[in-house]
Design an enzyme around this catalytic site. Sequence first.
Site, mmCIF file in Angstrom:
data_model
loop_
_atom_site.group_PDB
_atom_site.id
_atom_site.type_symbol
_atom_site.label_atom_id
_atom_site.label_comp_id
_atom_site.label_asym_id
_atom_site.label_seq_id
_atom_site.Cartn_x
_atom_site.Cartn_y
_atom_site.Cartn_z
ATOM 1 N N SER A 112 1.112 -1.148 -0.267
ATOM 2 C CA SER A 112 0.478 0.369 -0.248
ATOM 3 C C SER A 112 0.926 1.274 0.247
ATOM 4 C CB SER A 112 -0.835 -0.143 1.599
ATOM 5 O OG SER A 112 -1.677 1.261 1.785
ATOM 6 N N TYR A 163 -2.436 -0.094 9.814
ATOM 7 C CA TYR A 163 -2.803 -0.790 8.798
ATOM 8 C C TYR A 163 -1.288 -0.414 8.211
ATOM 9 C CZ TYR A 163 -4.169 -1.326 4.255
ATOM 10 O OH TYR A 163 -4.024 -1.901 2.736
ATOM 11 N N LYS A 180 1.666 -3.115 7.231
ATOM 12 C CA LYS A 180 2.271 -3.642 5.347
ATOM 13 C C LYS A 180 3.633 -3.081 5.249
ATOM 14 C CE LYS A 180 -1.357 -4.078 3.117
ATOM 15 N NZ LYS A 180 -1.888 -4.983 2.846
#
Length: 344
Positions: A124, A148, A152
């Site tokens: 991402s 989040y 990643k």
Amino acid sequence: MAILVTGGAGFIGSHTCIELLNSGYDLVVVDNLSNSSMASIKKVEEITAKKVPFYNVDLLDKDSLGSVFLHHDFESVIHFAGVKAVGESTQNPLKYYQNNVMGTLNLCEVMQNHKVLKMVFSSSATVYSPSASGIMTEENLLGASNPYGRTKLMIEELLKDLSASNNNWSISILRYFNPIGAHSSGQIGEDPKGTPNNLLPYIAQVASGKLPIVRVYGIDYDTIDGTGVRDYVHVVDLAKGHIKALDKVKTSNGVSIYNLGTGKGYSVLEMIRAFERVADRKIPYKIEARRDGDVAICYADPSKAMLELGWVAVRDIEEMCEDAWRWQKNYPEGYTMSEMMNKF
């Protein structure tokens, strides 16, 4: 030999399954359906006229995952599975570290045990630190601002360490910007559970009357109209990028990292106006205060993907909105309603 697609029932995963099948690949899908629907797999089968072997398996269940590898001869893995809502990750970070990081650890261990050492990983643009220019290259400073994004980033580091330990690993890391749109058939699209976290499905639900108003956070950024600017990429273009990355891991070793975006930015108000043109209706919105952590501008420099993978996003913003609106009209309540209708 087959391709294992983890999270293949999700938004990007299901579109990638279509592109894989249309490109002649055999595939197997593993998904725990926590944020997706079996209906998307059925739609993939209808669109491609091909059967998709499916296992309802959570990557945290390493034994069940291992049994999938015992039943199939895998060539490579495309790894989508994980939880992905930025806001939720700040409220429940343990869920994100457990699902995303631990799930990937389990997957990598099972892959290593079965000598399947080729992976395309769904990362991402949230791994990047804010840039003064707003343009992100693969060399930009990293520094995720939410749990989040940090999961990643941790997984990217994990994969680099894994590759350094054994040069037979071949891994492509794809940093997405903002996937939107839907398949042109209108039969698969983004089906968020509850209130959408992303802008375009939110706009689509307001256009359809399901939600009352679009909330626009911030009107005082240094942008064309004061609202935040982002890089939106059609999900089918994104899916095709995975096919290109799969070709890459077949013929190389080590870790390669690519931005997948259009290289263009659109503001929130530009997105609303584009959707109004496509839907032929006004979309009400309300200006609210900026949200913490939001930046003015963020879009990709996708030149590395073009040079090394031969990948370019070709669908423009009008086509993105048209396809998203077609999906929204066909499934105003998402797959849940269609599944209920199929029972009668």
